[in-house]
Design an enzyme around this catalytic site. Sequence first.
Site, short mmCIF file in Angstrom:
data_model
loop_
_atom_site.label_atom_id
_atom_site.label_comp_id
_atom_site.label_asym_id
_atom_site.label_seq_id
_atom_site.Cartn_x
_atom_site.Cartn_y
_atom_site.Cartn_z
N ASP A 9 50.61 44.98 31.10
CA ASP A 9 49.59 44.86 32.13
C ASP A 9 50.14 45.51 33.40
O ASP A 9 51.34 45.77 33.52
CB ASP A 9 49.28 43.37 32.39
CG ASP A 9 48.23 43.20 33.48
OD1 ASP A 9 47.21 43.92 33.44
OD2 ASP A 9 48.42 42.38 34.39
N SER A 10 49.24 45.71 34.37
CA SER A 10 49.67 46.25 35.65
C SER A 10 50.54 45.25 36.41
O SER A 10 51.28 45.63 37.31
CB SER A 10 48.44 46.58 36.49
OG SER A 10 47.59 45.44 36.57
N CYS A 72 45.77 44.93 30.07
CA CYS A 72 45.10 45.33 31.31
C CYS A 72 43.75 45.98 31.01
O CYS A 72 43.68 46.96 30.26
CB CYS A 72 46.00 46.32 32.04
SG CYS A 72 45.34 46.90 33.59
N GLU A 151 45.82 35.32 42.62
CA GLU A 151 47.27 35.35 42.86
C GLU A 151 47.67 34.41 43.99
O GLU A 151 48.81 33.94 44.06
CB GLU A 151 47.73 36.79 43.10
CG GLU A 151 47.53 37.61 41.84
CD GLU A 151 48.39 38.86 41.71
OE1 GLU A 151 49.22 39.11 42.60
OE2 GLU A 151 48.21 39.58 40.71
N CYS A 183 38.59 41.55 33.44
CA CYS A 183 39.81 41.73 34.23
C CYS A 183 40.74 40.58 33.88
O CYS A 183 40.29 39.44 33.72
CB CYS A 183 39.48 41.72 35.72
SG CYS A 183 40.93 41.73 36.78
N HIS A 185 42.70 38.70 35.43
CA HIS A 185 42.78 37.52 36.30
C HIS A 185 41.57 36.58 36.19
O HIS A 185 41.67 35.41 36.52
CB HIS A 185 42.89 37.95 37.76
CG HIS A 185 44.18 38.60 38.13
ND1 HIS A 185 44.59 39.78 37.56
CD2 HIS A 185 45.15 38.22 38.99
CE1 HIS A 185 45.77 40.12 38.09
NE2 HIS A 185 46.12 39.19 38.95
N1 DGL Z 1 45.23 43.85 35.31
C1 DGL Z 1 44.15 44.52 35.99
C2 DGL Z 1 42.94 44.57 35.03
O1 DGL Z 1 42.79 43.77 34.13
C3 DGL Z 1 43.78 43.84 37.29
C4 DGL Z 1 44.77 44.05 38.39
C5 DGL Z 1 44.92 45.53 38.81
O2 DGL Z 1 44.02 46.04 39.49
O3 DGL Z 1 45.89 46.12 38.44
O4 DGL Z 1 42.10 45.42 35.19
#
Ligand code: DGL
Length: 264
Positions: A9-10, A72, A151, A183, A185
Amino acid sequence: MKRGIGVFDSGVGGLTVFKALRKELPHEKLIYFGDTARVPYGTKTKESVTRFSLEIAKFLEKRGIKLLVVACNTASSLALNVLKRNLDIPVVGVIRPAVRAAAAATQTGTIGVIGTEATVASGAYQKALAAIASCDRIIARPCPLFVPLVEEGWWEGAVAKAVAHEYLAPLKRSKMDALILGCTHYPMLAPLLRSVLGKKIRLIDSGSETARDVRAALEADGRLKRSGRGSETFFVTDGAERVKRLARRFLGRRTSRVSVVRLP
Ligand code: DGL
């Protein structure tokens, strides 16, 4: 070398997917990678997200993984095909599983998708939904403020509620009866979203749907581990202490050691 499952993930958000994978695959070795030095991906271009994703995939591949999960949503939207072309192992993204679940859930045919700016602008979810017979209207909205809210630990309360009302108003006015949380989160906000949208709208969590797909893929090629203790390894590109703090919130427990690595 024991072959594990790579999950990237990012940043820390992919831990929602990791948690679902752990639950579905208790005996597997899971290797998580969070690109915390370069997060967010949701505001970046396809070129950058693709380059970052390839670097991470190569790093994980060197560790001997048997399957890669692109946790991600932004990377799944922008880089999945390139990853599939460049790796010799199965690559599972989060879009297909979520779209399938939404298609099965909808009665009205109106499906909502929320995600980062890049995910929504890519049209990846919209394209996948358009190919499904039970879907005749798609409403997609970026909800960028949800990521910092999660977060910060503001999963409820007046601020989070006001933001959710603002973002979701057009979806609430529609006939939508299934909403894809596109997403990493957003599943953390599920109780809040349910209180804003009402109980009739089915929230689709791409993490748990993806975990089921991963299990099915491993079962199909006879590589599912059915016994033994599962293990976990965590790599990030910055800020191990912050990651550990957030991981406790996302996973509801402590994590093992988190190592900081440099890419490429
Ligand atoms: N993990 C990213 C997603 O699911 C969200 C956070 C980001 O913008 O990197 O798209």
